[in-house]
Motif scaffolding. Structure first.
Motif, mmCIF file in Angstrom:
data_model
loop_
_atom_site.group_PDB
_atom_site.id
_atom_site.type_symbol
_atom_site.label_atom_id
_atom_site.label_comp_id
_atom_site.label_asym_id
_atom_site.label_seq_id
_atom_site.Cartn_x
_atom_site.Cartn_y
_atom_site.Cartn_z
ATOM 1 N N LEU B 189 32.472 9.354 9.232
ATOM 2 C CA LEU B 189 30.930 8.149 9.000
ATOM 3 C C LEU B 189 30.757 9.294 7.820
ATOM 4 N N MET B 190 30.391 10.478 7.735
ATOM 5 C CA MET B 190 29.626 10.876 6.771
ATOM 6 C C MET B 190 29.878 9.992 5.454
ATOM 7 N N GLY B 191 31.155 10.321 4.818
ATOM 8 C CA GLY B 191 31.663 9.690 3.686
ATOM 9 C C GLY B 191 31.564 8.678 3.088
ATOM 10 N N VAL B 192 31.522 7.831 4.437
ATOM 11 C CA VAL B 192 31.495 6.341 4.427
ATOM 12 C C VAL B 192 30.033 5.884 4.145
ATOM 13 N N ILE B 193 29.156 6.830 5.345
ATOM 14 C CA ILE B 193 27.616 6.171 5.345
ATOM 15 C C ILE B 193 27.256 6.521 3.229
ATOM 16 N N LEU B 194 27.379 7.721 2.903
ATOM 17 C CA LEU B 194 27.729 7.754 1.382
ATOM 18 C C LEU B 194 27.560 6.638 0.817
ATOM 19 N N THR B 195 29.094 6.700 1.120
ATOM 20 C CA THR B 195 29.512 5.479 -0.317
ATOM 21 C C THR B 195 28.810 4.312 0.030
ATOM 22 N N MET B 196 28.197 3.900 1.112
ATOM 23 C CA MET B 196 27.732 2.883 0.601
ATOM 24 C C MET B 196 26.522 2.985 0.852
ATOM 25 N N THR B 197 25.105 4.228 1.033
ATOM 26 C CA THR B 197 23.934 3.906 0.670
ATOM 27 C C THR B 197 24.128 4.483 -0.795
ATOM 28 N N MET B 198 24.673 5.315 -1.474
ATOM 29 C CA MET B 198 25.017 6.475 -2.610
ATOM 30 C C MET B 198 24.982 4.832 -3.240
ATOM 31 N N ILE B 199 25.960 4.466 -3.614
ATOM 32 C CA ILE B 199 26.445 3.639 -4.324
ATOM 33 C C ILE B 199 25.019 1.993 -4.646
ATOM 34 N N MET B 200 24.764 1.861 -3.667
ATOM 35 C CA MET B 200 23.939 0.579 -2.770
ATOM 36 C C MET B 200 22.600 1.032 -3.636
ATOM 37 N N MET B 201 22.037 2.303 -3.574
ATOM 38 C CA MET B 201 21.229 2.393 -4.034
ATOM 39 C C MET B 201 20.732 2.471 -5.834
ATOM 40 N N THR B 202 22.098 3.697 -6.341
ATOM 41 C CA THR B 202 22.077 3.763 -7.532
ATOM 42 C C THR B 202 22.016 2.199 -8.074
ATOM 43 N N ALA B 203 23.002 1.804 -7.840
ATOM 44 C CA ALA B 203 22.679 0.375 -8.384
ATOM 45 C C ALA B 203 21.859 -0.992 -8.417
ATOM 46 N N LEU B 204 21.419 -0.495 -7.604
ATOM 47 C CA LEU B 204 20.069 -1.490 -7.593
ATOM 48 C C LEU B 204 18.816 -1.164 -8.334
ATOM 49 N N SER B 205 18.536 0.422 -8.009
ATOM 50 C CA SER B 205 17.514 1.025 -8.839
ATOM 51 C C SER B 205 17.263 0.582 -10.069
ATOM 52 N N VAL B 206 18.551 0.246 -11.024
ATOM 53 C CA VAL B 206 18.765 0.294 -11.951
ATOM 54 C C VAL B 206 18.632 -1.016 -12.528
ATOM 55 N N THR B 207 19.355 -2.080 -11.437
ATOM 56 C CA THR B 207 19.256 -3.305 -11.925
ATOM 57 C C THR B 207 18.036 -4.765 -11.406
ATOM 58 N N ARG B 208 17.687 -3.250 -10.460
ATOM 59 C CA ARG B 208 15.595 -4.640 -10.346
ATOM 60 C C ARG B 208 15.124 -3.824 -11.705
ATOM 61 N N GLU B 209 15.174 -3.108 -12.356
ATOM 62 C CA GLU B 209 15.101 -2.493 -13.336
ATOM 63 C C GLU B 209 14.884 -3.294 -14.353
ATOM 64 N N ARG B 210 15.946 -3.612 -14.653
ATOM 65 C CA ARG B 210 16.652 -5.503 -15.552
ATOM 66 C C ARG B 210 15.890 -6.117 -14.675
ATOM 67 N N GLU B 211 16.075 -6.332 -13.760
ATOM 68 C CA GLU B 211 15.765 -7.801 -13.105
ATOM 69 C C GLU B 211 13.988 -7.991 -13.544
ATOM 70 N N LYS B 212 12.992 -7.145 -12.947
ATOM 71 C CA LYS B 212 11.719 -6.925 -13.305
ATOM 72 C C LYS B 212 11.136 -7.026 -14.125
ATOM 73 N N GLY B 213 12.651 -6.423 -15.554
ATOM 74 C CA GLY B 213 12.082 -6.280 -16.430
ATOM 75 C C GLY B 213 11.229 -5.327 -17.296
ATOM 76 N N THR B 214 11.542 -4.550 -16.672
ATOM 77 C CA THR B 214 10.435 -3.272 -16.475
ATOM 78 C C THR B 214 11.743 -2.410 -17.687
ATOM 79 N N MET B 215 12.843 -3.131 -17.349
ATOM 80 C CA MET B 215 14.123 -1.842 -18.389
ATOM 81 C C MET B 215 13.947 -2.068 -20.155
ATOM 82 N N GLU B 216 12.799 -3.094 -20.446
ATOM 83 C CA GLU B 216 12.937 -3.446 -21.496
ATOM 84 C C GLU B 216 11.038 -2.145 -22.388
#
Ligand SMILES: Nc1ncnc2c1ncn2[C@@H]1O[C@H](COP(=O)(O)OP(=O)(O)O)[C@@H](O)[C@H]1O
Ligand SMILES: [Mg+2]
Lengths: 306, 378
Positions: B189-216
């Motif tokens: 589970l350690m690996g599974v939980i890390l896979t799920m949360t780590m990938i999702m958190m980073t993927a979201l953190s950058v896309t959020r900037e793009r979606e909200k326009g703060t990336m510009e």
């Protein structure tokens, strides 16, 4: 010293469609340059090319004497860019946003500079408020503050006053004039005619091309427009009638009047004469304003490129 | 005022939904792709009764009975004799490394003992870290031996043929003697939980900037891509370690999972694995146009990960192609590392073979991310 912005033949295409086409502009230091044009004409794209956010497909030039293709890192250090859409962090407070930006630019004596900027733009009392909860006018003030922290030499403002109330717009422009008086160069895009009139120089863009440039007075004079103001009952019907005339180029409602324009002055005057005879109708020539000119430009550019 | 249920309005919404679903390519691909993927994986790759498990046989007796047992193993469906180590110690090593699932040891003098009716011992040691992989195989092994021996016992030796086994199979469930599934699942589970949360958190953190326009705004500043990437990733590394800590404490306190190996080694491996997940997340964020797409990509990656990594189903039970696919995922290797360290007391030597594939994965994926992450909005 050469011009602060000096770019030639800028071209940018998205998906094969030329959004900016052979666009050149020179902006001298300490001047406020207004950037006008209908939505989608390529203003934002041009501004992004100026500050290194987009690479031009063709064309070259300098911004603050740095090459817009190769020295974007330098340009970014000395330009303050205010995006069209609010682009600071809504989940950070005003002062947290400014602190973040100041850190990114490695502003020396950060706390002092942030405090001074908050004071200057009247944000001090709200500094702990989350940016997301601010109204349009306050967001715009915050965005301007963020642009000024690193003491840029050039401000690129992309429709900074869109959706902002008149009082806030006036305050904003007071700030811009103050900055220009201190030597700041400003390129600002806008749709408001009263703002355009406040600019030292204007450039009008349509379908990616520059259509006209010069001071407000020059732009009006060069348009060669002949404008007649028509007032009377049932304006929609009158408007339809006027449009039938071959001498009439354009009929635009302005409040309770119609602005009728044509290029052949004598012919238009003659064609309108019978209307002046009708009871309840008044017809008289007026001096064209910027708005008349831009509406006519917009109308024509559709013909040319549409 | 008529506010009755209106089919016309339902139709309006229905048509709009169809148009939107068709436009949203990724959602469409997900709706078709996920069931297809599940069908393929569950239908072809996953096998809860794994066969052809890699087995090491140490046969210290050259006699016919011993040989017939070995050949019975070789022909059985459950075992695939992949190694013939010279000694039991060597075989133990293979088990520890995870190279084989079983070690069968036929002692010297086996035939003679058997002929004398002394009921000699055969040792069958199983890697029981994943009890579901070994259960069925172990239950057939004694039958298998008896049948093959009984065939050999003819003529003068027929008297030895009995209903009782002519030899004894001693089964050792190594690393998990009670066959507790929690020993297998909880470290996994350690690996599974890390896979799920780590990938999702980073993927979201950058896309959020793009979606909200703060990336510009961020791109218009002098901040460089690597600076942004590192600055964004570090908080998640810390969060990842907190998760590891929480899971370890829960494993110890609630599930009493043994922790035999070095926790420092585990921390090092977890660090590498976290970086691998973050790199995947960052790459997704450079591809996704919205936060929803980032989520969808995460799910799309996550599904084959848990199915093919050996987390849910025995890795050895999958067909070869599925094992190759599974070997690409860092999770597959990290699971072996975690289970190895906690349950088998694996050391650096046994862990290293699983570190390289993760490292290679990190290099390839972060190269891709940095190449995709642009300084401009082009
Ligand atoms: N990243 C992009 N990809 C594709 N098309 C774009 C992109 N950015 C702008 N456009 C298109 O280019 C045209 C000009 O846009 P823009 O420069 O934003 O105009 P303006 O700021 O004058 O309203 C628009 O038609 C817009 O849809
Ligand atoms: Mg724009």
């Amino acid at each position: 010293m050469s011009a602060v912005i000096d770019v030639r033949h800028l071209t940018k295409a998205f998906d094969g469609r030329k959004v900016v086409d052979d666009f050149s502009i020179r902006v001298e230091g300490g001047r406020i340059h207004g950037f006008l044009g209908p939505n989608g004409s390529g203003k934002t794209t041009t501004i992004r090319m100026l500050c290194g956010l987009l690479t031009p497909d063709a064309g070259e030039g300098t911004c603050l004497d740095f090459d817009i293709r190769t020295q974007t890192a330098e340009i970014k250090k000395h330009v303050g860019y205010m995006t069209q859409k609010f682009s600071l962090y809504e989940d950070l407070s005003i002062s947290e946003n400014l602190d973040f930006i100041a850190r990114i630019y490695a502003v020396p004596r950060r706390k002092e500079v942030v405090a001074k900027t908050l004071e200057r733009l009247g944000l001090a009392t709200r500094s702990r408020q989350l940016a997301g909860s601010l109204s349009g006018g306050w967001k715009q003030r915050l965005a301007l503050a963020a642009c000024l922290l690193h003491e840029p030499k050039l401000l690129l403002l992309d429709e900074p006053t869109a959706g902002v109330d008149p009082k806030a717009r006036r305050d904003f422009w007071e700030n811009i004039h103050q900055l220009a008086a201190e030597g700041m160069t400003v390129l600002v895009s806008t749709h408001y005619m009263d703002e355009a009139e406040q600019c030292h120089e204007l450039v009008y863009m349509a379908y990616g091309r520059k259509v006209v440039e010069g001071t407000a007075g020059e732009v009006v004079d060069r348009s060669g427009l002949d404008i007649w103001e028509v007032t009377g009952p049932d304006l929609p019907k009158l408007s339809r009638e006027l449009r039938q005339l071959s001498e009439v180029e354009m009929v635009v409602p302005f409040g309770l009047t119609l602005h009728v324009s044509g290029r052949n002055h004598g012919a238009l005057e003659k064609a309108l004469a019978p209307f002046g005879q009708r009871s309840g109708l008044t017809v008289h020539r007026i001096k064209p304003g910027l708005e008349d000119v831009f509406i006519s430009l917009m109308d024509k550019s559709v013909d040319n490129f549409g | 005022m008529s506010h009755r249920f209106s089919l016309a309005r339902v139709r309006a919404v229905l048509i709009k939904e169809f148009i939107q679903v068709r436009r949203d390519r990724l959602t469409f691909a997900m709706m078709i792709g996920v069931p297809l993927l599940q069908l393929l994986l569950f239908g072809y790759a996953i096998n809860s009764d794994p066969k052809q498990l890699p087995t090491a046989v140490v046969c210290a007796d050259p006699g016919p009975f011993a040989r017939s047992i070995v050949s019975a193993l070789e022909t059985s469906a459950y075992f695939a004799v992949t190694h013939k180590p010279a000694s039991e110690a060597e075989g133990d090593q293979l088990l520890a490394l995870g190279e084989v699932q079983f070690l069968v040891v036929i002692p010297a003098g086996f035939d003679r003992s058997l002929q004398r009716g002394e009921r000699p011992n055969i040792l069958v040691a199983a890697d029981a870290t994943d009890p579901s992989a070994t259960g069925n195989a172990l239950s057939v092994i004694s039958t298998l031996g008896r049948q093959s021996i009984n065939r050999e016992l003819s003529g003068p030796l027929a008297s030895l043929k009995t209903n009782e086994d002519p030899f004894e199979v001693r089964v050792q469930r190594r690393y998990n003697p009670e066959g507790l599934t929690s020993y297998n699942i909880v470290p996994g589970l350690m690996g599974v939980i890390l896979t799920m949360t780590m990938i999702m958190m980073t993927a979201l953190s950058v896309t959020r900037e793009r979606e909200k326009g703060t990336m510009e705004n961020l791109l218009a500043t002098p901040a460089r891509p690597l600076e942004v990437m590192v600055g964004k990733i570090i908080p998640y590394v810390v969060i990842g370690y907190v998760q590891v800590g929480v899971i370890l404490i829960a494993a110890k306190v609630l599930f009493e999972v043994p922790m035999l190996g070095s926790l420092a080694l585990l921390a090092g491996a977890a660090g590498l694995f976290i970086v691998a997940c973050l790199a995947v997340g960052f790459t997704f964020s450079t591809l996704a146009k919205s936060q929803l797409q980032a989520m969808q990509m995460t799910m799309f990656f996550f599904l084959p990960n848990i199915l093919l990594s050996g987390f849910m189903f025995p890795f050895r039970g999958m067909p070869e192609w599925a094992q190759y696919v599974g070997s690409v995922f860092p999770l597959t290797h990290f699971l072996r590392i975690v289970r190895g360290i906690l349950l088998k007391d694996n050391t650096m030597y046994e862990v290293l073979p699983h570190v390289w594939p993760i490292l290679a994965f990190v290099l390839v994926v972060s190269g891709l991310a940095l190449k995709r992450y642009k300084m401009t909005l082009d």
